[in-house]
Design a protein around this motif. Structure first.
Motif, mmCIF file in Angstrom:
data_model
loop_
_atom_site.group_PDB
_atom_site.id
_atom_site.type_symbol
_atom_site.label_atom_id
_atom_site.label_comp_id
_atom_site.label_asym_id
_atom_site.label_seq_id
_atom_site.Cartn_x
_atom_site.Cartn_y
_atom_site.Cartn_z
ATOM 1 N N GLY A 135 13.943 18.912 5.019
ATOM 2 C CA GLY A 135 14.755 20.040 5.429
ATOM 3 C C GLY A 135 15.289 19.938 6.844
ATOM 4 N N GLU A 136 14.976 18.842 7.526
ATOM 5 C CA GLU A 136 15.427 18.654 8.903
ATOM 6 C C GLU A 136 16.262 17.381 9.042
ATOM 7 N N GLY A 137 16.830 16.931 7.909
ATOM 8 C CA GLY A 137 17.709 15.770 7.943
ATOM 9 C C GLY A 137 17.025 14.440 7.728
ATOM 10 N N SER A 138 15.745 14.460 7.360
ATOM 11 C CA SER A 138 15.021 13.217 7.115
ATOM 12 C C SER A 138 14.775 13.067 5.620
ATOM 13 N N PHE A 139 15.150 11.899 5.077
ATOM 14 C CA PHE A 139 14.976 11.607 3.654
ATOM 15 C C PHE A 139 14.185 10.313 3.512
ATOM 16 N N MET A 140 13.285 10.273 2.528
ATOM 17 C CA MET A 140 12.517 9.061 2.309
ATOM 18 C C MET A 140 12.073 8.998 0.858
ATOM 19 N N VAL A 141 11.717 7.786 0.428
ATOM 20 C CA VAL A 141 11.089 7.602 -0.881
ATOM 21 C C VAL A 141 9.722 6.974 -0.635
ATOM 22 N N VAL A 142 8.711 7.538 -1.284
ATOM 23 C CA VAL A 142 7.328 7.151 -1.014
ATOM 24 C C VAL A 142 6.646 6.729 -2.307
ATOM 25 N N HIS A 143 6.013 5.558 -2.274
ATOM 26 C CA HIS A 143 5.128 5.128 -3.363
ATOM 27 C C HIS A 143 3.697 5.503 -2.950
ATOM 28 N N ASN A 144 3.149 6.542 -3.574
ATOM 29 C CA ASN A 144 1.784 6.966 -3.304
ATOM 30 C C ASN A 144 0.871 6.375 -4.384
ATOM 31 N N VAL A 145 -0.099 5.559 -3.982
ATOM 32 C CA VAL A 145 -1.042 4.948 -4.935
ATOM 33 C C VAL A 145 -2.362 5.697 -4.838
ATOM 34 N N GLY A 146 -2.928 6.070 -6.000
ATOM 35 C CA GLY A 146 -4.136 6.873 -5.953
ATOM 36 C C GLY A 146 -5.083 6.663 -7.108
ATOM 37 N N VAL A 147 -6.251 7.293 -6.979
ATOM 38 C CA VAL A 147 -7.305 7.252 -8.000
ATOM 39 C C VAL A 147 -7.961 8.621 -8.069
ATOM 40 N N ASP A 148 -8.718 8.846 -9.150
ATOM 41 C CA ASP A 148 -9.482 10.088 -9.296
ATOM 42 C C ASP A 148 -10.709 10.062 -8.392
ATOM 43 N N VAL A 149 -11.098 11.261 -7.928
ATOM 44 C CA VAL A 149 -12.273 11.419 -7.065
ATOM 45 C C VAL A 149 -13.130 12.540 -7.625
ATOM 46 N N ALA A 150 -14.441 12.324 -7.697
ATOM 47 C CA ALA A 150 -15.358 13.366 -8.133
ATOM 48 C C ALA A 150 -15.712 14.273 -6.956
ATOM 49 N N SER A 151 -15.932 15.549 -7.230
ATOM 50 C CA SER A 151 -16.246 16.494 -6.158
ATOM 51 C C SER A 151 -17.538 16.110 -5.434
ATOM 52 N N VAL A 152 -18.491 15.511 -6.153
ATOM 53 C CA VAL A 152 -19.772 15.131 -5.517
ATOM 54 C C VAL A 152 -19.592 13.982 -4.526
ATOM 55 N N ASP A 153 -18.459 13.306 -4.572
ATOM 56 C CA ASP A 153 -18.196 12.191 -3.660
ATOM 57 C C ASP A 153 -17.509 12.638 -2.378
ATOM 58 N N ILE A 154 -17.282 13.951 -2.234
ATOM 59 C CA ILE A 154 -16.586 14.487 -1.070
ATOM 60 C C ILE A 154 -17.605 15.128 -0.134
ATOM 61 N N ASP A 155 -17.665 14.657 1.095
ATOM 62 C CA ASP A 155 -18.547 15.214 2.117
ATOM 63 C C ASP A 155 -17.685 15.696 3.265
ATOM 64 N N ALA A 156 -17.452 17.007 3.330
ATOM 65 C CA ALA A 156 -16.557 17.573 4.344
ATOM 66 C C ALA A 156 -17.355 18.370 5.367
ATOM 67 N N MET A 157 -16.830 18.436 6.570
ATOM 68 C CA MET A 157 -17.492 19.209 7.637
ATOM 69 C C MET A 157 -16.432 19.828 8.540
#
Length: 240
Positions: free
Chosen positions: A218-240
């Motif tokens: 929305g500010e004049g910047s355009f890009m194309v992005v290849h996002n590579v990903g995998v599934d993650v289980a909630s028990v594998d997330i340790d946030a603080m």
């Protein structure tokens, strides 16, 4: 669009919705969702994600350091309607963790890497989202090939998930994201024209995804992005 986008998040179980508790809204999160609902994930927090099993499968393009904690520098929110939301936690190592939420319940998580980013002119962006030339490996093509960014020369082919499986090209799905950062006074709006692709990781009981997206900030910047990903289980997330 709602039903199409839900295909990105294939939860194996569904829980009944819980009543709205009236808890305050954390920065960037949907109304009625707290950081406790999201394993403690929050803007300006830190998170460690364990994907140790992925190391045993060299076929995966996605790579991850299980030992490090990463700063959550921004939070993105996509309102899909009908009580469904996507929440994205953008980390300081150019990756992002996405939660799929329905009726106040987190169904599942996916972790993506900004694998390849190309800046476009406004004309190139228009061609990309409208598929005028329908080039191979473009957004909406039936299959796309992605080459490794490492020194190992190889290419992986991914099958389109959204759209008509028999069609050689399907239009990208459009959605709006509001992004908050630690320095935000107000949310920044990003328009995505996206298509999801997937392939099985050889020797593993899991999929690898490519979310191919043409983005307009929305500010004049355009890009194309290849996002590579995998599934993650909630028990594998340790946030603080």
């Amino acid at each position: 669009m709602f039903n199409t986008l839900k295909a990105l998040f294939r939860a194996t179980t569904e829980k009944p919705p819980e009543p709205n508790t009236g808890r305050p809204v954390a920065a960037g999160l949907p109304m009625g969702i707290s950081q406790e609902d999201l394993e403690g994930l929050r803007l300006d927090g830190r998170v460690n994600i364990k994907l140790i099993g992925l190391r045993a499968h060299p076929d995966a393009l996605f790579r991850w350091n299980d030992d490090a904690y990463h700063h959550i520098a921004a939070v993105g929110h996509v309102d899909l309607g009908q009580g469904a939301h996507l929440v994205r936690f953008y980390l300081d190592n150019d990756t992002w963790l996405q939660a799929n939420i329905e009726n106040g319940q987190v169904l599942e998580y996916k972790l993506f890497d900004f694998y390849r980013v190309a800046h476009l002119s406004d004309t190139e962006f228009d061609d990309a989202i409208n598929g005028k030339d329908k080039q191979p490996d473009s957004i909406g093509a039936q299959t796309i090939a992605l080459t490794s960014t490492t020194e190992e020369a190889r290419s992986c082919t991914y099958q389109r998930v959204w759209g008509n499986g028999d069609s050689l090209w399907s239009p990208p799905v459009v959605f709006e994201e509001q992004v908050m950062t630690t320095e935000s006074v107000s949310a920044r709006h990003v328009t995505h024209h996206a298509m999801l692709y997937e392939r099985p990781i050889e020797g593993a009981d899991r999929m690898e995804y490519v979310l191919l997206s043409a983005e307009n900030d929305g500010e004049g910047s355009f890009m194309v992005v290849h996002n590579v990903g995998v599934d993650v289980a909630s028990v594998d997330i340790d946030a603080m």
